[in-house]
Scaffold this motif. Structure first.
Motif, PDB file in Angstrom:
ATOM      1  N   LEU A   1       0.824  -1.207   0.000  1.00 43.61           N
ATOM      2  CA  LEU A   1       0.000   0.000   0.000  1.00 43.61           C
ATOM      3  C   LEU A   1       0.864   1.266   0.000  1.00 43.61           C
ATOM      4  CD1 LEU A   1      -2.881  -0.937   2.463  1.00 43.61           C
ATOM      5  CD2 LEU A   1      -3.066  -0.505   0.014  1.00 43.61           C
ATOM      6  N   GLN A   2       1.970   1.219   0.752  1.00 44.11           N
ATOM      7  CA  GLN A   2       2.890   2.359   0.760  1.00 44.11           C
ATOM      8  C   GLN A   2       3.454   2.590  -0.635  1.00 44.11           C
ATOM      9  OE1 GLN A   2       5.605   0.959   3.763  1.00 44.11           O
ATOM     10  NE2 GLN A   2       4.617   2.140   5.383  1.00 44.11           N
ATOM     11  N   LEU A   3       3.803   1.506  -1.315  1.00 46.45           N
ATOM     12  CA  LEU A   3       4.331   1.619  -2.671  1.00 46.45           C
ATOM     13  C   LEU A   3       3.286   2.217  -3.607  1.00 46.45           C
ATOM     14  CD1 LEU A   3       6.252  -1.750  -3.076  1.00 46.45           C
ATOM     15  CD2 LEU A   3       7.247   0.530  -2.904  1.00 46.45           C
ATOM     16  N   LYS A   4       2.053   1.757  -3.472  1.00 42.80           N
ATOM     17  CA  LYS A   4       0.979   2.262  -4.326  1.00 42.80           C
ATOM     18  C   LYS A   4       0.812   3.766  -4.141  1.00 42.80           C
ATOM     19  CE  LYS A   4      -3.914   1.548  -5.290  1.00 42.80           C
ATOM     20  NZ  LYS A   4      -5.131   0.833  -4.884  1.00 42.80           N
ATOM     21  N   ASP A   5       0.848   4.220  -2.893  1.00 47.15           N
ATOM     22  CA  ASP A   5       0.736   5.658  -2.613  1.00 47.15           C
ATOM     23  C   ASP A   5       1.903   6.432  -3.206  1.00 47.15           C
ATOM     24  OD1 ASP A   5      -1.617   5.194  -1.233  1.00 47.15           O
ATOM     25  OD2 ASP A   5      -0.690   5.320   0.751  1.00 47.15           O
ATOM     26  N   CYS A   6       3.096   5.891  -3.061  1.00 45.20           N
ATOM     27  CA  CYS A   6       4.291   6.553  -3.587  1.00 45.20           C
ATOM     28  C   CYS A   6       4.237   6.623  -5.116  1.00 45.20           C
ATOM     29  CB  CYS A   6       5.534   5.806  -3.118  1.00 45.20           C
ATOM     30  SG  CYS A   6       7.057   6.677  -3.464  1.00 45.20           S
ATOM     31  N   ILE A   7       3.804   5.560  -5.753  1.00 47.43           N
ATOM     32  CA  ILE A   7       3.667   5.543  -7.218  1.00 47.43           C
ATOM     33  C   ILE A   7       2.672   6.621  -7.651  1.00 47.43           C
ATOM     34  CG2 ILE A   7       2.789   4.186  -9.172  1.00 47.43           C
ATOM     35  CD1 ILE A   7       3.974   1.689  -7.695  1.00 47.43           C
ATOM     36  N   ALA A   8       1.551   6.709  -6.942  1.00 46.34           N
ATOM     37  CA  ALA A   8       0.530   7.708  -7.280  1.00 46.34           C
ATOM     38  C   ALA A   8       1.090   9.125  -7.141  1.00 46.34           C
ATOM     39  CB  ALA A   8      -0.694   7.526  -6.392  1.00 46.34           C
ATOM     40  N   ARG A   9       1.856   9.384  -6.078  1.00 40.50           N
ATOM     41  CA  ARG A   9       2.456  10.713  -5.894  1.00 40.50           C
ATOM     42  C   ARG A   9       3.432  11.028  -7.019  1.00 40.50           C
ATOM     43  NH1 ARG A   9       2.663   9.174  -0.537  1.00 40.50           N
ATOM     44  NH2 ARG A   9       4.851   8.624  -0.683  1.00 40.50           N
ATOM     45  N   LEU A  10       4.267  10.049  -7.382  1.00 41.47           N
ATOM     46  CA  LEU A  10       5.227  10.277  -8.457  1.00 41.47           C
ATOM     47  C   LEU A  10       4.520  10.532  -9.781  1.00 41.47           C
ATOM     48  CD1 LEU A  10       7.949   7.623  -7.609  1.00 41.47           C
ATOM     49  CD2 LEU A  10       8.216  10.096  -7.526  1.00 41.47           C
ATOM     50  N   GLU A  11       3.487   9.747 -10.065  1.00 40.75           N
ATOM     51  CA  GLU A  11       2.761   9.930 -11.319  1.00 40.75           C
ATOM     52  C   GLU A  11       2.084  11.290 -11.368  1.00 40.75           C
ATOM     53  OE1 GLU A  11       0.296   6.425 -11.442  1.00 40.75           O
ATOM     54  OE2 GLU A  11       1.763   5.371 -12.687  1.00 40.75           O
ATOM     55  N   SER A  12       1.602  11.772 -10.216  1.00 35.34           N
ATOM     56  CA  SER A  12       0.959  13.092 -10.205  1.00 35.34           C
ATOM     57  C   SER A  12       1.984  14.192 -10.471  1.00 35.34           C
ATOM     58  CB  SER A  12       0.234  13.338  -8.884  1.00 35.34           C
ATOM     59  OG  SER A  12       1.149  13.569  -7.836  1.00 35.34           O
ATOM     60  N   MET A  13       3.250  13.945 -10.164  1.00 35.36           N
ATOM     61  CA  MET A  13       4.301  14.921 -10.444  1.00 35.36           C
ATOM     62  C   MET A  13       4.550  15.049 -11.951  1.00 35.36           C
ATOM     63  SD  MET A  13       6.977  13.916  -7.409  1.00 35.36           S
ATOM     64  CE  MET A  13       8.252  15.069  -7.902  1.00 35.36           C
ATOM     65  N   LEU A  14       4.197  14.004 -12.703  1.00 36.61           N
ATOM     66  CA  LEU A  14       4.394  14.023 -14.142  1.00 36.61           C
ATOM     67  C   LEU A  14       3.292  14.776 -14.874  1.00 36.61           C
ATOM     68  CD1 LEU A  14       5.588  10.358 -14.790  1.00 36.61           C
ATOM     69  CD2 LEU A  14       6.969  12.442 -14.908  1.00 36.61           C
ATOM     70  N   ILE A  15       2.176  15.004 -14.194  1.00 33.02           N
ATOM     71  CA  ILE A  15       1.052  15.709 -14.823  1.00 33.02           C
ATOM     72  C   ILE A  15       1.304  17.203 -14.701  1.00 33.02           C
ATOM     73  CG2 ILE A  15      -1.426  16.137 -14.727  1.00 33.02           C
ATOM     74  CD1 ILE A  15      -1.684  13.339 -13.398  1.00 33.02           C
ATOM     75  N   PRO A  16       1.379  17.893 -15.829  1.00 29.29           N
ATOM     76  CA  PRO A  16       1.647  19.344 -15.767  1.00 29.29           C
ATOM     77  C   PRO A  16       0.486  20.093 -15.129  1.00 29.29           C
ATOM     78  CG  PRO A  16       1.188  18.668 -18.012  1.00 29.29           C
ATOM     79  CD  PRO A  16       1.206  17.424 -17.190  1.00 29.29           C
ATOM     80  N   ASP A  17       0.830  21.143 -14.418  1.00 27.92           N
ATOM     81  CA  ASP A  17      -0.205  22.003 -13.819  1.00 27.92           C
ATOM     82  C   ASP A  17      -0.943  22.739 -14.925  1.00 27.92           C
ATOM     83  OD1 ASP A  17       0.546  21.285 -11.249  1.00 27.92           O
ATOM     84  OD2 ASP A  17       1.949  22.958 -11.056  1.00 27.92           O
ATOM     85  N   GLU A  18      -2.262  22.846 -14.766  1.00 28.78           N
ATOM     86  CA  GLU A  18      -3.049  23.587 -15.744  1.00 28.78           C
ATOM     87  C   GLU A  18      -3.037  25.055 -15.379  1.00 28.78           C
ATOM     88  OE1 GLU A  18      -6.919  22.053 -16.498  1.00 28.78           O
ATOM     89  OE2 GLU A  18      -6.237  19.985 -16.509  1.00 28.78           O
ATOM     90  N   PRO A  19      -2.916  25.925 -16.346  1.00 29.89           N
ATOM     91  CA  PRO A  19      -2.971  27.347 -16.035  1.00 29.89           C
ATOM     92  C   PRO A  19      -4.346  27.752 -15.527  1.00 29.89           C
ATOM     93  CG  PRO A  19      -2.833  26.993 -18.414  1.00 29.89           C
ATOM     94  CD  PRO A  19      -2.727  25.652 -17.754  1.00 29.89           C
ATOM     95  N   ALA A  20      -4.368  28.716 -14.645  1.00 32.61           N
ATOM     96  CA  ALA A  20      -5.634  29.153 -14.049  1.00 32.61           C
ATOM     97  C   ALA A  20      -6.454  29.969 -15.023  1.00 32.61           C
ATOM     98  CB  ALA A  20      -5.361  29.980 -12.802  1.00 32.61           C
TER      99      ALA A  20
END
Length: 67
Positions: A48-67
């Motif tokens: 479960l810890q690995l799954k959470d860490c993978i999710a955090r890393l993958e979210s870092m790859l998603i570019p922020d959308e401009p406001a």
């Protein structure tokens, strides 16, 4: 927190996914032996810890959308 490049994030994600799959296999083997219940619980928690860490890393790859 250190800044990782997209390539480093992808590499780390791949490593974590491999460990996650390995834990899946070990947990499946332990399921047949109820004597190792504590070990199975420990492995599931790590998974479960690995799954959470993978999710955090993958979210870092998603570019922020401009406001």
């Amino acid at each position: 927190m250190e800044t990782l490049t997209p390539a480093e994030i992808s590499q780390r994600t791949a490593e974590l996914r491999a460990e996650h799959r390995s834990l899946d296999e070990r947990i499946a083997k332990l399921a047949a032996n109820p004597d190792d219940d504590l070990e199975a619980k420990r492995l599931k928690k790590r998974k479960l810890q690995l799954k959470d860490c993978i999710a955090r890393l993958e979210s870092m790859l998603i570019p922020d959308e401009p406001a």
